[in-house]
Enzyme design. Structure first.
Site, PDB file in Angstrom:
ATOM      1  N   ASN A  10       0.841  -1.202   0.000  1.00 44.65           N
ATOM      2  CA  ASN A  10       0.000   0.000   0.000  1.00 44.65           C
ATOM      3  C   ASN A  10       0.877   1.253   0.000  1.00 44.65           C
ATOM      4  OD1 ASN A  10      -2.334   1.521  -0.051  1.00 44.65           O
ATOM      5  ND2 ASN A  10      -2.671   1.422   2.154  1.00 44.65           N
ATOM      6  N   GLU A  36       1.514  -3.276  -5.010  1.00 40.16           N
ATOM      7  CA  GLU A  36       1.026  -1.922  -4.766  1.00 40.16           C
ATOM      8  C   GLU A  36       2.147  -1.003  -4.292  1.00 40.16           C
ATOM      9  OE1 GLU A  36      -3.057   0.300  -3.317  1.00 40.16           O
ATOM     10  OE2 GLU A  36      -2.589  -1.654  -2.459  1.00 40.16           O
ATOM     11  N   ASP A 149      -1.628 -10.239  -4.193  1.00 40.71           N
ATOM     12  CA  ASP A 149      -2.913  -9.756  -3.697  1.00 40.71           C
ATOM     13  C   ASP A 149      -3.914 -10.052  -4.803  1.00 40.71           C
ATOM     14  OD1 ASP A 149      -5.147  -8.430  -2.879  1.00 40.71           O
ATOM     15  OD2 ASP A 149      -4.220  -6.450  -2.763  1.00 40.71           O
ATOM     16  N   HIS A 249      -2.316  -4.435   4.618  1.00 45.36           N
ATOM     17  CA  HIS A 249      -2.144  -5.879   4.446  1.00 45.36           C
ATOM     18  C   HIS A 249      -1.067  -6.373   5.403  1.00 45.36           C
ATOM     19  CE1 HIS A 249      -4.238  -6.483   0.446  1.00 45.36           C
ATOM     20  NE2 HIS A 249      -4.171  -5.165   0.509  1.00 45.36           N
TER      21      HIS A 249
END
Length: 269
Positions: A10, A36, A149, A249
Site C-alpha cells: 500500500n 502496490e 494480492d 495488508h
C-alpha cells in the site's frame, strides 16, 4: 529450505517509513514479492533499489501513485519477465516473474473492483486474460509460485463478515468460482489452505481502514501463494505476520522444503 514472502505494501514509501526494510532483512527470506508500490522508478531511493543482500526488480505503473509490483531475490534470477503482452495491464504494472533453473516466482497484483463498476469490469477482464496463462504455466512442467494480492476471498472462512459481503467485490460468486477453477481445473494449489484448511481469524491478510476493522480483526484473506503441485507439496510452514503493521495488508511467509539450486528447467519452458 526456500522461504518466500508476499506483501502488499500500500505504498513502498509509506511502508519504508513504518520499518518494512529492517523487518524484511531479519526474515531470512530467499524471495520477497511486493505489490502496490504506488511509486515509479524515479521515486525509489537508492536503498529501495538495492536493499542489502537482495537483487531488487520493479515493474511500476505508468500512472503515478498507483499499482506496481516488485521482487527481491537473494540469488540473481536467470531471467526477469515483466510483460503480459496486454497493453492495459502492462501499463498498470501488475506482473513480474523471476526464473531460477526450473523454478519461477511471480509477483502479481490483481485489480480491485471495489471503487466502481468500471474497475470491477477491469478486474473481470484481468481475470479472463490471466486464467489461460496461469493454466499454461501450471502445465509447463516448471515449479511455479504465484504470490499476490488477488483481491478475492475464496471461501466463507476467508473473511469475517461473509454474509453481508456476498454482493460486494472481492466475494462475488463469479470471483470465488474463478479461484475454484484455478485450483480444481488449472492445477494450482492454495498453499496456505493446504497447510491450514480450517483456520479462520489467523488467516486474514487485509483489514479495511474504516471503523475498527484491525482492532476487531474484521479481516479478509486476499493474499495467497498459489503453487504448482510439486512445490506445493513441499510446503512446511505458513504464517501471517501481525505483530507489526507496514500496510493495510499483512505479510504472508511460506517455507518450502525445496532446493532452489536444483534441476534444470524442462525443455522449452
Amino acid at each position: 529450505m526456500l522461504r518466500i514472502i508476499t506483501l502488499n505494501l500500500n505504498g513502498i514509501r509509506s511502508a519504508w517509513r513504518k520499518g518494512v526494510l529492517p523487518w524484511a532483512l531479519g526474515q531470512n527470506a530467499d524471495i520477497i514479492c511486493l505489490q502496490e508500490l504506488k511509486a515509479q522508478q524515479a521515486d525509489l531511493s537508492e536503498e529501495m533499489k538495492a536493499p542489502p543482500g537482495f537483487h531488487a526488480y520493479y515493474h511500476c505503473a505508468t500512472k503515478r501513485g498507483y499499482s506496481g509490483v516488485g521482487l527481491w531475490c537473494r540469488r540473481k534470477p536467470e531471467r526477469i519477465v515483466e510483460r503480459l503482452d496486454n497493453a492495459e495491464f502492462d501499463l498498470e504494472g501488475r506482473f513480474l516473474r523471476a526464473d531460477f533453473g526450473r523454478l519461477s516466482v511471480i509477483s502479481l497484483y490483481q485489480p480491485s473492483g471495489s471503487s466502481s463498476e468500471q474497475r470491477q469490469e477491469a478486474k473481470f477482464r484481468f481475470m479472463a486474460f490471466i486464467f489461460p496463462r496461469l493454466s499454461q504455466l501450471a502445465a509447463s512442467g516448471r515449479d511455479v509460485v504465484v504470490c499476490g494480492d488477488w483481491n478475492i476471498a475464496h471461501q466463507e472462512i476467508d473473511l469475517r463478515n461473509w454474509r453481508s459481503n456476498r454482493k460486494n467485490s472481492g466475494f462475488l460468486p463469479e470471483e470465488r468460482a474463478w479461484v475454484s477453477r484455478l485450483l480444481d481445473e488449472a492445477g494450482w494449489c492454495d498453499v496456505y489452505r493446504r497447510l491450514h484448511p480450517t483456520r479462520t481469524d489467523e488467516a486474514y491478510t487485509w483489514w479495511s481502514n474504516r471503523g475498527q476493522a484491525w482492532a476487531k480483526n474484521v479481516g479478509w484473506r486476499l493474499d495467497y501463494q498459489l503453487a504448482t503441485a510439486a512445490i506445493a507439496g513441499r510446503a512446511q510452514r505458513a504464517e501471517v505476520f501481525k505483530a507489526q503493521r507496514f500496510s493495510d495488508h499483512a505479510p504472508l511467509t511460506i517455507d518450502y522444503d525445496y532446493d532452489q539450486d536444483g534441476d534444470e528447467p524442462p525443455p522449452g519452458a
